[in-house]
Design a protein around this motif. Structure first.
Motif, PDB file in Angstrom:
ATOM      1  N   GLU A 100       0.851  -1.191   0.000  1.00 17.01           N
ATOM      2  CA  GLU A 100       0.000   0.000   0.000  1.00 17.01           C
ATOM      3  C   GLU A 100       0.882   1.235   0.000  1.00 17.01           C
ATOM      4  OE1 GLU A 100      -3.801   1.612   2.496  1.00 17.01           O
ATOM      5  OE2 GLU A 100      -2.130   0.821   3.676  1.00 17.01           O
ATOM      6  N   GLU A 158      -7.353  -6.384   3.470  1.00 16.79           N
ATOM      7  CA  GLU A 158      -6.585  -7.158   4.440  1.00 16.79           C
ATOM      8  C   GLU A 158      -7.313  -8.438   4.845  1.00 16.79           C
ATOM      9  OE1 GLU A 158      -5.491  -4.176   7.388  1.00 16.79           O
ATOM     10  OE2 GLU A 158      -3.638  -3.748   6.254  1.00 16.79           O
ATOM     11  N   MET A 215      -1.457  -5.265   4.774  1.00 16.15           N
ATOM     12  CA  MET A 215      -0.739  -4.792   3.604  1.00 16.15           C
ATOM     13  C   MET A 215       0.638  -4.312   4.072  1.00 16.15           C
ATOM     14  SD  MET A 215      -3.544  -2.825   1.224  1.00 16.15           S
ATOM     15  CE  MET A 215      -4.469  -1.974   2.501  1.00 16.15           C
TER      16      MET A 215
END
Length: 146
Positions: free
Chosen positions: A32, A48, A55
Motif C-alpha cells: 500500500e 486485508e 498490507m
C-alpha cells in the motif's frame, strides 16, 4: 447456481466484495502506497481480510503481488508515483490506482491516468467500483511478443 451433493449450493459469477473485484485473495502480498487520513478504511480492511494479512508499506523491500496506490490530484507527478509503485512489483502483478471519484476533492481526470500510464511503462486494463469515494484503475506492464 447449482446444487451440491451436501444439499447446499454453489454460486459462480461476479465477485461480490471490493477486494475480490480487485482480484486480491488469500496469501497475496499487497503493498500500500499513498495512504493518508482520507483513504477508505472500509476498503483497506476488506483488502486485508481478503489477503488474510496486513498490507505492507514502501519499506517492505521484497517482491509483492499487487500494489494499492492511493493518489490524489495534488500528490505530485503521477508518472513518478507509478514508476515508484513498480519497484517491488513482481512480473505480471498489477497496480491498482485508487483516485478520488470525479467531483470529490483531489479527483484525478481519467485522461491524466490514460496519459501517465504508458509513460510509466504501464497499460490501463480495467476499472472497478470499490468505494463510494474512490475509483480503482488496474494498471499492468504490457505483454511483449515472444
Amino acid at each position: 447456481m447449482s446444487s451440491t451433493a451436501g444439499g447446499g449450493s454453489t454460486q459462480t459469477g461476479t465477485p461480490s466484495g471490493p477486494a475480490e473485484r480487485l482480484g486480491l485473495g488469500k496469501g497475496m502480498v499487497v503493498q500500500e502506497l499513498g495512504w493518508d487520513n482520507d483513504t477508505d478504511d472500509t476498503l483497506r480492511v476488506a483488502i486485508e481480510d481478503a489477503i488474510d494479512a496486513d498490507m505492507v508499506d514502501g519499506d517492505y523491500g521484497n517482491v509483492v503481488d499487487a500494489v494499492v496506490l492511493w493518489y490524489r490530484d495534488d500528490d505530485g507527478d503521477l508518472v513518478d508515483s507509478l514508476v515508484d509503485a513498480l519497484t517491488d512489483l513482481v512480473g505480471g502483478g498489477a497496480i491498482w490506482l485508487l483516485t478520488p471519484r470525479i467531483g470529490r476533492p483531489g479527483s484525478v481526470d481519467p485522461a491524466d491516468v490514460a496519459e501517465a500510464a504508458p509513460v510509466a511503462g504501464l497499460a490501463q486494463t480495467t476499472t472497478a467500483t470499490v468505494s463510494k469515494d474512490w475509483a480503482a484503475t488496474r494498471l499492468v506492464t504490457p505483454k511483449t511478443p515472444a
